[in-house]
Design a protein around this motif. Structure first.
Motif, PDB file in Angstrom:
ATOM      1  N   SER A 398      13.364  12.572   9.067  1.00 15.47           N
ATOM      2  CA  SER A 398      14.799  12.724   9.320  1.00 15.47           C
ATOM      3  C   SER A 398      15.007  13.200  10.754  1.00 15.47           C
ATOM      4  O   SER A 398      14.050  13.553  11.465  1.00 15.47           O
ATOM      5  N   THR A 399      16.260  13.194  11.181  1.00 18.23           N
ATOM      6  CA  THR A 399      16.571  13.669  12.533  1.00 18.23           C
ATOM      7  C   THR A 399      16.135  15.124  12.665  1.00 18.23           C
ATOM      8  O   THR A 399      16.551  15.974  11.882  1.00 18.23           O
ATOM      9  N   PRO A 400      15.261  15.408  13.616  1.00 16.65           N
ATOM     10  CA  PRO A 400      14.743  16.779  13.696  1.00 16.65           C
ATOM     11  C   PRO A 400      15.800  17.763  14.193  1.00 16.65           C
ATOM     12  O   PRO A 400      16.750  17.403  14.886  1.00 16.65           O
ATOM     13  N   LYS A 401      15.604  19.010  13.799  1.00 17.39           N
ATOM     14  CA  LYS A 401      16.423  20.123  14.277  1.00 17.39           C
ATOM     15  C   LYS A 401      15.605  20.931  15.276  1.00 17.39           C
ATOM     16  O   LYS A 401      14.390  21.061  15.124  1.00 17.39           O
ATOM     17  N   ILE A 402      16.263  21.479  16.260  1.00 16.76           N
ATOM     18  CA  ILE A 402      15.588  22.279  17.281  1.00 16.76           C
ATOM     19  C   ILE A 402      16.294  23.618  17.390  1.00 16.76           C
ATOM     20  O   ILE A 402      17.522  23.697  17.349  1.00 16.76           O
ATOM     21  N   TRP A 403      15.513  24.671  17.457  1.00 17.17           N
ATOM     22  CA  TRP A 403      16.087  26.011  17.584  1.00 17.17           C
ATOM     23  C   TRP A 403      15.074  26.945  18.232  1.00 17.17           C
ATOM     24  O   TRP A 403      13.904  26.605  18.402  1.00 17.17           O
ATOM     25  N   CYS A 418      10.749  22.879  16.183  1.00 15.43           N
ATOM     26  CA  CYS A 418      11.299  21.550  15.911  1.00 15.43           C
ATOM     27  C   CYS A 418      10.857  21.154  14.503  1.00 15.43           C
ATOM     28  O   CYS A 418       9.664  21.267  14.176  1.00 15.43           O
ATOM     29  N   SER A 420      11.708  18.353  11.055  1.00 12.78           N
ATOM     30  CA  SER A 420      12.407  17.331  10.271  1.00 12.78           C
ATOM     31  C   SER A 420      12.374  17.774   8.818  1.00 12.78           C
ATOM     32  O   SER A 420      11.295  18.086   8.283  1.00 12.78           O
ATOM     33  N   ASP A 421      13.524  17.797   8.171  1.00 19.66           N
ATOM     34  CA  ASP A 421      13.586  18.263   6.789  1.00 19.66           C
ATOM     35  C   ASP A 421      12.826  17.352   5.844  1.00 19.66           C
ATOM     36  O   ASP A 421      12.289  17.801   4.828  1.00 19.66           O
ATOM     37  N   TYR A 429       5.379  15.903  16.688  1.00 16.58           N
ATOM     38  CA  TYR A 429       6.570  16.420  17.359  1.00 16.58           C
ATOM     39  C   TYR A 429       6.302  16.472  18.860  1.00 16.58           C
ATOM     40  O   TYR A 429       5.217  16.885  19.298  1.00 16.58           O
ATOM     41  N   SER A 479      16.310  14.819  18.307  1.00 19.64           N
ATOM     42  CA  SER A 479      17.144  15.974  17.983  1.00 19.64           C
ATOM     43  C   SER A 479      18.297  16.101  18.975  1.00 19.64           C
ATOM     44  O   SER A 479      18.339  15.424  20.007  1.00 19.64           O
ATOM     45  N   ASP A 480      19.236  16.992  18.650  1.00 17.34           N
ATOM     46  CA  ASP A 480      20.262  17.367  19.619  1.00 17.34           C
ATOM     47  C   ASP A 480      19.640  18.217  20.713  1.00 17.34           C
ATOM     48  O   ASP A 480      18.513  18.710  20.587  1.00 17.34           O
TER      49      ASP A 480
END
Length: 729
Positions: A398-403, A418, A420-421, A429, A479-480
């Motif tokens: 899925s579209t990865p999240k970054i934090w 980083c 992906s759910d 990554y 990701s965003d």
């Protein structure tokens, strides 16, 4: 002896025995002639006890002899002589540890253990009941251990192998069937079971046993035996040679590898279709005659019509719901033996998701779970199944999240995550910074984020960082941009001052004291105020986005202390300098309270005296005030002045000590005066009568004066009547 003397002597002995004192001082056990002896030596165990007694009568002694923990001998005697326990012609079975115990009048004592060791065992003798037997016939062997005692175990040997699979038997006689033809050398040995270790004898004499072969043999015939292809029919017979008319003892078995084809007594015939599961087939014909087995075997080389098919999937990586193609093929074919017949391929299981697109080609969509397929190739009655093909469809990332973990502080390392759910691992990554690849991490676990560590060396936001995720040849998920702000650490306090209104020296109870804390750093900043006397519990806590904040309180004597503030943001924490607040004095209102109170008391006394003085003059002035109220105090030529005074002249109210600008006429009528106190009491409910002093200005022309002035003034007292509602009547 008569009954009476017998009873008397018995009682006397019992009395003497009961009154005797006994002490066993020592018990020794010795082995004679020695503790180590040869076989057939006469051995004696001597038990000697030293006993102290106060009586003259002989006491009963109970002797007990132990071997190990078992009792082997007991004796009761009144003699004080040593006890002898004899072991004539000692054997290995007599080996062990011995002890002796003595008991007198309930008192017991045991000796130390003594160990007896006997060496030497008799050589066993082997005998058999037959010297010559036929294959499959049994023989009985006997092993003699002459003169040995105790528990014995026997073992028999045929050549170098132990009979009965090496098991020791309790019987000295054993019946068995020798295996194989020819001469068999038979011997035996025995064990004497002693604790803690058994003793083994020497090997016996060797006896030769001759086993003659049976004249009966199994016969195996196979046709054809050369140039055989799978699917060909083999004609196989298994029989017994030289079988006599009364032969019934044997049984035949026909087998191929582990597969039993047929069984019988004297003759077996089968037509069997050859297969090519292995390049060479081994066919056996076995004859069993009791314990005798006779086997004959032959091999047949079998060629394949076609090889075992192989099932393959078109894609190297399969994702859920992907279009896939399965191909089933046999790599090797014998075209001359197939005679133009084509192989037929089938897919198992053949479900609705797969469609046949040709012989051996199947297309469809991949499932969302793991699934297995096999395929079968068939020709001329031969079927061969492929190995199982297991397809593990991957879950796309899925579209990865970054934090960012924690806070991004300028000049420090920060962990960027980083994730992906969804997605089947391993997932690759990649961290990108301003369109340039920065770092790569491969994660092999489900739902585990990739961790990248970077050093923050720029202020502002981290929006030039983003990451991608990929678990195959698909386009990576993007990701965003990272939207985390960079925190600038707090610098040392530039100002931390105490502003006091009034000045520090004028701080007094009841006045506000304002403490101002200034700092530099990235907001939000949390500021805590402390007293030096209690630096654990903050006076106040506030969070601000500006570079200063203040703390205000109303001062009293308990506020004398040193004060400081602590400012912290997500990067660090700094502490201000300390400022002393001196002891506060009395509040200004308290300082003014004492003289103010004195002035108020004096003013009150003056007012009371003035009121009393005014009331005392009120009666004398009423008549004159009445006259003045009905005639002008100056010539009629001054009427205009009087009228003007009606609207503009300030009226002094002596009774109420106030200035009244009420626009009423000075020519006011009044009610008649009360003549008595009762009348005054009656009039007290009427509107209060006020006396107004009107000052007329002097004329500039002396000739126009009609009356002389009194003491330089021209005063008219006029009685004014106030309405109960604040208006003149």
């Amino acid at each position: 002896m008569g009954l009476l003397p017998l009873i008397t002597s018995t009682l006397l002995f019992s009395w003497t025995t009961l009154n005797a004192a006994v002490k066993i001082t020592k018990v020794d056990l010795s082995i004679e002639p020695s503790a180590d002896v040869e076989r057939n030596t006469d051995v004696a165990l001597r038990c000697k006890a030293e006993v102290l007694t106060s009586g003259t009568e002989a006491l009963n002694r109970v002797y007990t002899v132990y071997k190990g923990d078992s009792v082997i001998y007991n004796k009761t005697t009144s003699s004080s002589e040593d006890l002898l326990y004899r072991l004539p012609q000692a054997r290995v079975s007599n080996n062990g540890k011995y002890k002796c115990a003595i008991t007198i009048m309930g008192k017991a004592k045991t000796s130390e253990a003594a160990t007896l060791t006997v060496t030497g065992m008799s050589t066993p003798v082997l005998r058999i009941n037959k010297a010559n037997i036929t294959e499959g016939e049994s023989v009985t062997a006997t092993c003699l251990a002459q003169g040995e005692t105790g528990s014995l175990l026997f073992s028999f040997h045929d050549n170098s192998k132990e009979v009965e699979n090496g098991v020791w038997v309790t019987s000295s006689r054993l019946t068995f069937v020798p295996k194989g033809v020819g001469n068999h050398n038979i011997h035996c040995s025995y064990l004497v079971l002693n604790m803690p270790y058994p003793s083994k004898s020497q090997q016996s004499n060797t006896v030769t046993l001759t086993v003659e072969e049976l004249s009966i043999e199994p016969v195996l015939k196979i046709s054809p035996q050369d140039n055989v292809y799978e699917g060909d029919t083999l004609n196989i017979t298994c029989s017994v040679s030289n079988s006599t008319k009364g032969y019934q003892a044997g049984e035949l078995f026909l087998s191929q590898d582990t597969e039993l084809l047929e069984s019988g007594e004297t003759y077996i015939h089968v037509n069997w279709t050859a297969h090519a599961r292995t390049p060479v087939l081994t066919i056996r014909c076995q004859l069993d005659l009791g314990d005798v087995e006779k086997v004959v075997s032959k091999t047949v080389s079998v060629r394949e019509l076609f090889s075992v098919p192989t099932l393959r999937v078109s894609a190297v990586e399969v994702f859920q719901e992907d279009e896939i193609s399965l191909t089933c093929r046999s790599e090797k074919l014998s075209y001359d033996r197939l005679e133009g017949e084509s192989l037929i391929y089938s897919l198992e299981p053949f479900d609705y998701q797969m469609v046949r697109k040709g012989n051996g080609v199947f297309v469809g969509k991949a499932k969302t779970i793991d699934f297995n397929y096999t395929c079968t190739a068939a020709a001329k009655g031969i079927k061969k199944k492929s190995n199982v093909l297991t397809i593990h469809p991957k879950v796309p990332v899925s579209t990865p999240k970054i934090w960012v973990s924690g806070s991004a502080v300028l000049g420090k390392r920060v962990a960027i995550f980083c994730l992906s759910d969804t997605g089947t691992p391993p997932i690759t990554y990649t961290l990108w910074k301003a369109s340039k690849q920065n770092q790569i991490a491969v994660v092999h676990e489900f739902n585990k984020a990739a961790n990248f560590t970077v050093v923050i060396n720029e202020t502002g936001r981290l929006n030039h960082y983003l990451c991608t995720a990929s678990n195959g040849d698909r386009t990576p998920g993007l990701s965003d941009k990272l939207q985390t702000a960079v925190i600038v650490p707090l610098e040392p306090m530039t100002t931390a001052s105490l502003m006091v209104v009034p000045d520090v020296g004028d701080i007094s109870e009841g006045h506000s004291v304002i403490l101002i804390c200034s700092f530099l750093g990235t907001p939000p900043v949390t500021v805590k105020w402390f007293r030096d006397s209690d630096d654990l519990n903050p006076l106040d806590t506030t969070t601000t986005n500006s570079n200063n904040t203040n703390y205000e309180f109303i001062a009293n004597k308990e506020h004398t202390d040193s004060y400081y503030c602590r400012a912290e943001n997500r990067a660090n924490s700094v502490k201000s300098n300390k400022i002393n607040v001196v002891a506060v004095g009395m509040a200004m209102w308290k300082k003014l309270l004492i003289p103010g109170t004195i002035i108020l008391v004096v003013f009150s006394l003056v007012m009371v005296g003035f009121i009393l003085f005014t009331r005392s003059r009120r009666v004398g002035k009423r008549e004159r005030a009445a006259e003045l109220s009905v005639k002008p105090a100056s010539p009629k030529s001054d009427d205009s002045l009087t009228v003007a005074l009606t609207h503009d002249t300030e009226v002094y109210n002596a009774a109420t000590v106030r200035v009244d600008r009420t626009p009423e006429s000075v020519w006011s009528s009044r009610k008649p005066e009360a003549e008595t106190d009762d009348d005054l009491s009656t009039l007290s409910n009427e509107p209060e009568v006020e006396y107004t002093e009107v000052v007329h200005p002097r004329s500039s022309d002396p000739a126009k004066r009609t009356d002389p002035l009194r003491k330089g003034t021209d005063t008219v007292y006029s009685e004014l009547q106030n309405s109960p509602h604040g208006e003149f009547a």
